[in-house]
Design a protein around this motif. Sequence first.
Motif, short mmCIF file in Angstrom:
data_model
loop_
_atom_site.label_atom_id
_atom_site.label_comp_id
_atom_site.label_asym_id
_atom_site.label_seq_id
_atom_site.Cartn_x
_atom_site.Cartn_y
_atom_site.Cartn_z
N MET A 135 0.82 -1.19 0.00
CA MET A 135 0.00 0.00 0.00
C MET A 135 0.87 1.26 0.00
O MET A 135 0.60 2.18 -0.75
CB MET A 135 -0.92 -0.03 1.21
CG MET A 135 -1.72 1.23 1.36
SD MET A 135 -2.55 1.22 2.94
CE MET A 135 -3.89 2.25 2.63
N ILE A 136 1.88 1.29 0.84
CA ILE A 136 2.75 2.46 0.92
C ILE A 136 3.46 2.69 -0.42
O ILE A 136 3.61 3.82 -0.86
CB ILE A 136 3.76 2.33 2.07
CG1 ILE A 136 3.01 2.40 3.40
CG2 ILE A 136 4.82 3.43 2.01
CD1 ILE A 136 3.87 2.11 4.60
N GLU A 137 3.85 1.60 -1.06
CA GLU A 137 4.52 1.71 -2.35
C GLU A 137 3.63 2.39 -3.39
O GLU A 137 4.09 3.19 -4.20
CB GLU A 137 4.94 0.32 -2.87
CG GLU A 137 5.98 -0.36 -2.01
CD GLU A 137 5.37 -1.12 -0.84
OE1 GLU A 137 4.13 -1.24 -0.73
OE2 GLU A 137 6.15 -1.61 -0.01
N ILE A 138 2.33 2.08 -3.37
CA ILE A 138 1.38 2.70 -4.31
C ILE A 138 1.24 4.19 -4.02
O ILE A 138 1.26 5.02 -4.92
CB ILE A 138 0.01 1.99 -4.26
CG1 ILE A 138 0.16 0.55 -4.77
CG2 ILE A 138 -1.03 2.75 -5.07
CD1 ILE A 138 -1.06 -0.31 -4.54
N LEU A 139 1.10 4.54 -2.75
CA LEU A 139 1.00 5.96 -2.38
C LEU A 139 2.25 6.72 -2.82
O LEU A 139 2.16 7.80 -3.40
CB LEU A 139 0.81 6.10 -0.87
CG LEU A 139 -0.50 5.57 -0.30
CD1 LEU A 139 -0.45 5.54 1.22
CD2 LEU A 139 -1.68 6.39 -0.78
N ASP A 140 3.41 6.13 -2.56
CA ASP A 140 4.67 6.78 -2.95
C ASP A 140 4.79 6.91 -4.46
O ASP A 140 5.24 7.94 -4.98
CB ASP A 140 5.87 6.01 -2.39
CG ASP A 140 6.00 6.12 -0.88
OD1 ASP A 140 5.39 7.03 -0.29
OD2 ASP A 140 6.72 5.29 -0.29
#
Length: 70
Positions: A1-6
């Motif tokens: 999830m964090i990777e997508i936001l970043d």
Amino acid sequence: MIEILDKYGLKATFNLKSGKFGTNYPYETNGKIEERRLIEPTQVKELYKNHEVAVHTVGHFNLMNSQILV
């Protein structure tokens, strides 16, 4: 999830339970329960570097008489 936001330059606030850092918890995947380890305190800064981190206690405290409400 964090990777997508970043990837898309999006910012988020993550509310972490500080008393749970580094502990194990049961996690179910495909009908199978396994133990997983929660993030260690030393990993938080790097993982959430582009986001805001808020910290929450494990219990709720009654400040009027200092008792823990669960």
